[in-house]
Motif scaffolding. Structure first.
Motif, short mmCIF file in Angstrom:
data_model
loop_
_atom_site.label_atom_id
_atom_site.label_comp_id
_atom_site.label_asym_id
_atom_site.label_seq_id
_atom_site.Cartn_x
_atom_site.Cartn_y
_atom_site.Cartn_z
N ARG A 116 87.03 69.21 35.35
CA ARG A 116 86.35 69.17 34.05
C ARG A 116 85.43 67.96 33.97
O ARG A 116 84.27 68.07 33.56
N ASP A 117 85.93 66.81 34.41
CA ASP A 117 85.12 65.60 34.31
C ASP A 117 84.02 65.58 35.38
O ASP A 117 82.94 65.04 35.15
N ARG A 118 84.32 66.16 36.53
CA ARG A 118 83.30 66.21 37.58
C ARG A 118 82.12 67.05 37.13
O ARG A 118 80.97 66.78 37.48
N HIS B 159 61.19 64.16 44.09
CA HIS B 159 60.39 64.13 42.86
C HIS B 159 61.10 63.19 41.90
O HIS B 159 62.18 62.70 42.21
N ASP B 160 60.51 62.97 40.77
CA ASP B 160 61.09 61.99 39.88
C ASP B 160 62.33 62.55 39.19
O ASP B 160 62.47 63.77 39.05
N VAL B 161 63.19 61.64 38.75
CA VAL B 161 64.37 62.12 38.02
C VAL B 161 63.95 62.57 36.64
O VAL B 161 62.87 62.26 36.16
N HIS B 162 64.85 63.30 36.02
CA HIS B 162 64.59 63.82 34.68
C HIS B 162 64.49 62.66 33.70
O HIS B 162 65.17 61.65 33.85
N PRO B 163 63.61 62.75 32.69
CA PRO B 163 63.49 61.65 31.72
C PRO B 163 64.83 61.27 31.08
O PRO B 163 65.01 60.13 30.68
N ASN B 164 65.73 62.24 30.96
CA ASN B 164 67.00 61.94 30.31
C ASN B 164 68.03 61.35 31.25
O ASN B 164 69.17 61.13 30.84
N PHE B 165 67.63 61.15 32.47
CA PHE B 165 68.62 60.79 33.49
C PHE B 165 69.43 59.55 33.10
O PHE B 165 70.65 59.55 33.12
N GLN B 166 68.71 58.47 32.70
CA GLN B 166 69.42 57.23 32.38
C GLN B 166 70.39 57.42 31.22
O GLN B 166 71.52 56.98 31.26
N LYS B 167 69.87 58.12 30.20
CA LYS B 167 70.69 58.32 29.00
C LYS B 167 71.97 59.06 29.37
O LYS B 167 73.08 58.66 29.00
N HIS B 168 71.81 60.13 30.14
CA HIS B 168 72.99 60.93 30.45
C HIS B 168 73.94 60.19 31.38
O HIS B 168 75.16 60.36 31.28
N ALA B 169 73.40 59.38 32.27
CA ALA B 169 74.28 58.61 33.14
C ALA B 169 75.12 57.65 32.31
O ALA B 169 76.33 57.52 32.52
N MET B 170 74.50 57.01 31.32
CA MET B 170 75.27 56.09 30.48
C MET B 170 76.30 56.84 29.65
O MET B 170 77.41 56.37 29.43
N GLU B 171 75.89 58.01 29.17
CA GLU B 171 76.85 58.82 28.40
C GLU B 171 78.06 59.16 29.26
O GLU B 171 79.20 59.12 28.79
N PHE B 172 77.78 59.47 30.50
CA PHE B 172 78.90 59.81 31.38
C PHE B 172 79.83 58.61 31.55
O PHE B 172 81.05 58.75 31.52
N VAL B 173 79.22 57.43 31.74
CA VAL B 173 80.06 56.23 31.92
C VAL B 173 80.99 56.08 30.74
O VAL B 173 82.20 55.85 30.88
N TYR C 18 81.96 58.39 28.62
CA TYR C 18 82.92 59.50 28.58
C TYR C 18 84.05 59.27 29.57
O TYR C 18 85.23 59.42 29.25
N PHE C 19 83.67 58.87 30.76
CA PHE C 19 84.69 58.80 31.81
C PHE C 19 85.61 57.60 31.61
O PHE C 19 86.77 57.65 31.97
N ARG C 20 85.08 56.54 31.02
CA ARG C 20 85.95 55.40 30.70
C ARG C 20 87.07 55.85 29.78
O ARG C 20 88.20 55.35 29.87
N GLU D 58 86.45 52.95 38.84
CA GLU D 58 86.10 51.99 37.80
C GLU D 58 84.95 51.09 38.26
O GLU D 58 84.02 50.82 37.50
N GLN D 59 85.03 50.64 39.52
CA GLN D 59 83.96 49.79 40.04
C GLN D 59 82.64 50.53 40.01
O GLN D 59 81.60 49.98 39.66
#
Ligand code: SF4
Ligand code: SF4
Lengths: 374, 362, 167
Positions: free
Chosen positions: A141-143, A170-184, A186-188, A274-275
């Motif tokens: 689910r988390d993956r 090609h370039d990453v999606h404009p939302n990439f950073q936002k979603h990566a932070m959201e994941f961090v 969420y997963f914490r 965690e690291q």
């Protein structure tokens, strides 16, 4: 060498020989383990490999350097991005291509996301190996959240040949950073659940603690790297000992455990997640604007010579060795795949344990079979 | 007390009398036996299917999934579809397997669970046979099932099956002790082995409440030991799919596999209903002292509903175990029994005997 | 004595950790809001099942005049690592009667494609793109071999050249 040979015993008539695999739920792929049992005790494990050999190394000799990248996806498919990066780094270092900062940080974020996704899958599968089936679904689910980030940016979820020598496809999606932070974030929140469900569970502890103890010497002798090696106190994190990319500018710890049992290997991976979250947090902020790739000639030719590049995949040290004769195809390509070394330590550390322990041990080594066979 | 409003004994007596009026007593008995057999057969099949469905739904919800939802409303017919599939599947025969024993094993397993159902009191007056050693009988027949598992594993001529069967043998033989001892505590409390008598003794309070902490400990031990005895996770070593692919029934296919599968679920029902009968007052409604109005409302719920509600609650707990915990290893399993459950149980039984002797329970 | 205390402490600790695990599964059991299952054929009507960059297959976008961007240069064929692309060209006369080479068939073997994206990246005229179609299951494998340029289509550049020549 002689010590290695000593580990293989002479068969006797009354030995109970069981073939575990090639189709078996807990070999996680087409790996065949020939077990010599006495009762339920494992006297010897003989791995038979090659069921999924595709000749990737040979195929690489007929591909250009850009084309090789997508083949490395198919080795350790759970660290696809990191495998790609190994080849790209090799070419970049050989041609002294200056990769834009943006690309470097994006690569780090992707590396760590890949590592987390891989560890999540391992956690799921490890729970399933030990009979905790629900763990499997929580990990998956988390993956899924990471795979969604991947899909958004590269269009594929598992084998995203996204790196190319010189930068990214090609370039990453404009939302990439936002979603990566959201994941961090969420997963914490979800990590404590992992701890309660499995790590702290008394049954789980009894199943893994003191099982399959691998000494530091054994780990070094067999070249066991990655979390499996670090669980035995073998400091082998390539990100620390031979930093590539921008790992030397980021703050993170190399997780080391001294016990060398299955539980230590388990804990290394849990702590590594965690690291990785910390690394992502630091790197996402540093993704600057800029080009997504450096200028690279359409046809890459490496100067004559030998090249070696190593990176830290989710399972250990991946080495790419290329011999070039100056043409557009490499002359020889070899991969030093982490799983190959990690597999063959199995006989040494699993002898004397029960079948159930063998499953726990091979699970804690986190093997991906296509990477062994290539 | 008006617990006679949902009394099935009048219904059964009525059937009995009309049958006896219509034919000779011998034939009446035969017809009664046939009726009971048919009723139980239907009940057995439906219950098995329902439990499989329930298990799949429960585990799905625990795992953030929906579970079966395609066949019928909420996937209710899913297990029936599965059963039809299993019925039409080919029965694979293993070369050099012991044909006779191989075919016999599923029947032993399923008959053992079938026999146990006969003695379970479902509601007031709804019990096929009220033996005066009812609980003893149930313990005896349920343990026959392991012979089927052993035979199945042996006759399959497969190494995984054999290991699974041997594990199962070791496991069931040791856990039988704990099951027996923890049930013994209730027998000491109520002073009877007859199931109807045990239920009657709980009219003024269930044993789990009346028996203080020792009864609760006995209940917990029973829950653990019973889970182990029916080879369910986290004690499903006999089939440990990540180690032995499917353990003792690796080589079975089609309807023979379905027999093993069904028997596993019915066994779960049996141990849950024993727990209900012994500790949770069987079909008796929940009464709380001095809450007359509440007690009256409770009385209006039919006894059969009470029985099934309690039983399914216990089944849910057993499923909860399975879908949360990792599997034990065979030596840990035996350690748990011989080092923890059995000594605790023995002490507990002595304490209970002492309590009963001094008359400290309510 | 300390042995006995440890014995019971072990049991209590064990029960506590087991209960911690059961709390989690129990929590999810009663919170259906957390269900993550996607019911596949039902969600088809949703506009976006996959992301808009999803690599479903390689396609060649055509405009409303049934024209595409492919010149038939064959670079994509050269760059494909596994021969999933075959370019068949033909020669047709242009305005001035001069024979020019244009694409006849751009054959794409979906069954061999590894979705590496090289063909799309290297195409000098951006004639190729990713399609988001993902339901590729067919009964006949030959159906996975596709001709990307639609019948009767032509190269955009050619006609614009024609128009330029006319005006
Ligand atoms: S698709 Fe692009 S690369 Fe391929 S032939 Fe056409 S123009 Fe050339
Ligand atoms: S995506 Fe890669 S494999 Fe597929 S057709 Fe294009 S170049 Fe070939």
């Amino acid at each position: 060498m002689s010590e290695v040979i000593k580990n293989y015993i002479v068969r006797e008539n009354e030995d109970y020989i069981v073939n575990m695999g090639p189709q078996h739920p807990s070999t996680h792929g087409v790996l065949r383990l020939e077990l010599v049992l006495s009762g339920e005790t494992v006297k010897q494990v003989v791995p038979h490999i090659g069921y999924i050999h595709r000749g990737i190394e040979k195929m690489c000799e007929y591909d250009t350097y850009k084309q090789i990248v997508h083949l490395t996806d198919r080795m350790d498919y759970l660290s696809a991005h990191i495998n790609n990066e190994a080849v790209c780094l090799l070419v970049e270092n050989a041609l002294e291509i200056e990769v834009p900062e943006r690309v470097k940080y994006i690569r780090v974020v992707l590396d760590e996301l890949t590592r987390i996704a891989s560890h999540q899958l391992w956690w799921s599968a490890y729970g399933m190996d030990l009979g905790a089936l629900t763990a499997f679904f929580y990990g998956m689910r988390d993956r899924e959240k990471i795979l969604d980030i991947f899909e958004e940016s590269f269009g594929s979820r598992l084998l995203h040949s996204f790196n190319t020598p010189g930068g990214l496809m090609h370039d990453v999606h404009p939302n990439f950073q936002k979603h990566a932070m959201e994941f961090v974030k969420y997963f914490r929140k979800k990590l404590p659940e992992y701890k309660q469900l499995l790590t702290d569970n008394v049954i789980f502890r009894n199943r893994t603690q003191g099982i399959g103890v691998m000494s530091r010497e054994t780990a070094i002798a067999y070249g066991v790297t990655g979390p499996s090696g670090r669980g035995s106190g073998f400091s082998c994190d390539v990100r620390k000992i031979a930093p590539y990319g921008v790992y030397d500018q980021l703050e993170f710890e190399q997780i080391l455990y001294e016990q060398g049992d299955s539980f230590a290997r388990y804990m290394v991976r849990m702590k590594e997640m965690e690291q990785s979250l910390n690394i992502i947090e630091q790197a996402v902020d540093k993704i600057t604007d800029g080009p997504f790739t450096a200028k690279v000639k359409p046809i890459i030719k490496l100067p004559e010579g030998e090249y070696y590049q190593r990176v830290e995949t989710a399972r250990g040290e991946l080495g790419v060795y290329v011999v070039s004769d100056g043409k557009k195809f490499p002359y020889r390509v070899r991969f030093r795949s982490p799983n190959f070394s990690n597999l063959f330590v199995l006989n040494t550390i699993a002898r004397g344990h029960l079948i159930a322990d063998l499953v726990a041990i091979s699970g804690s080594l986190d093997l991906v079979i296509p990477d062994i066979d290539r | 007390m008006n617990d006679h409003i949902y009394d099935f004994s009048q219904l059964t007596r009525h059937i009995d009398e009309s049958l006896r009026a219509a034919m000779s007593p011998t034939w009446a008995v035969v017809v009664e036996l046939v009726i009971i057999g048919l009723v139980f057969l239907t009940f057995y099949a439906l219950l098995g299917l329902f439990l499989v469905y329930a298990e799949r739904k429960v585990c799905a919800l625990m795992q953030n999934r929906i579970g079966p939802n395609r066949v019928g409303k909420w996937g209710l017919l899913q297990t029936i579809a599965d059963l039809l599939k299993l019925l039409t599947k080919e029965l694979v025969y293993i070369e050099r397997a012991d044909k006779f024993l191989f075919n016999l094993a599923p029947f032993i397993v399923i008959i053992a669970s079938f026999m146990a159902i006969a003695a379970i009191p479902f509601a007031k007056g709804l019990q096929a046979i009220d033996l005066n050693i009812g609980i003893f009988y149930i313990i005896a027949v349920t343990s026959v099932g392991v012979i089927g598992i052993l035979i199945g594993g042996w006759a399959s001529n497969s190494k995984y099956s054999l290991i699974g069967a041997m594990r199962s043998g070791a496991q069931v033989i040791s856990y039988e002790l704990s099951v027996g001892l923890s049930l013994l505590s209730v027998v000491i409390f109520s002073g009877s082995m007859q199931l109807s008598e045990i239920i009657r003794s709980q009219a003024d309070g269930w044993w789990i409440f009346k028996g203080h902490i020792p009864a609760f400990i006995a209940f917990l031990i029973y829950l653990v030991a019973a889970t182990a005895e029916i080879n369910r996770g986290p004690f499903d070593l006999a089939e440990a799919e990540s180690e032995l692919t499917a353990g003792f029934h690796t080589e079975y296919s089609g309807i023979k596999f379905a027999f093993f599968f069904l028997a596993e679920y019915i066994n779960m029902f049996i141990v849950a209903s024993i727990a209900t009968t012994m500790f949770l007052g069987g079909w008796l409604p929940l009464h709380i002292d001095h809450w007359a109005a509440f007690n009256r409302v409770m009385d209006y719920i039919p006894s059969i509903v009470w029985f099934f509600a309690k039983t399914f609650f216990i089944i849910y707990v057993i499923m909860w175990f399975k879908w949360t915990f990792p599997r034990l290893r065979i030596d840990q399993l035996l350690t748990l029994e011989w080092k923890y459950l059995l000594p605790l149980n023995l002490i507990n039984t002595i304490v209970i005997a002492f309590i009963v002797m001094m008359g400290w329970h309510f | 004595m300390s042995g006995i205390i440890k014995y019971f402490a072990d049991i209590l600790h064990g029960l506590k950790t087991l209960w911690a695990g059961m709390r989690i599964t129990g929590k999810y059991f009663v919170s259906p809001g957390e269900i993550v299952t996607e019911q596949y054929p039902e969600i088809r009507h949703k506009k976006q099942i996959v992301s808009d960059r999803f690599k479903g297959e390689v396609i060649m976008p055509h405009d409303e005049n049934n024209q595409h961007n492919c010149t038939g240069c064959g670079v994509c064929e050269l760059n494909c690592p596994n021969g999933s692309i075959e370019i068949i060209t033909k020669r047709i006369p242009d305005e001035n009667g001069k024979m020019v080479r244009v694409i006849d068939k751009h054959i794409y073997h979906l069954s061999m494609c590894t979705f590496c994206g090289l063909c799309i990246k290297v195409c000098p005229t951006q004639a190729l793109a990713w399609g988001q179609e993902f339901e590729h299951a067919v009964y006949d494998r030959t159906k996975l071999t596709k001709v990307l340029n639609k019948p009767g289509s032509s190269y955009k550049g050619l006609s614009s050249k024609k128009k330029e020549a006319k005006s």
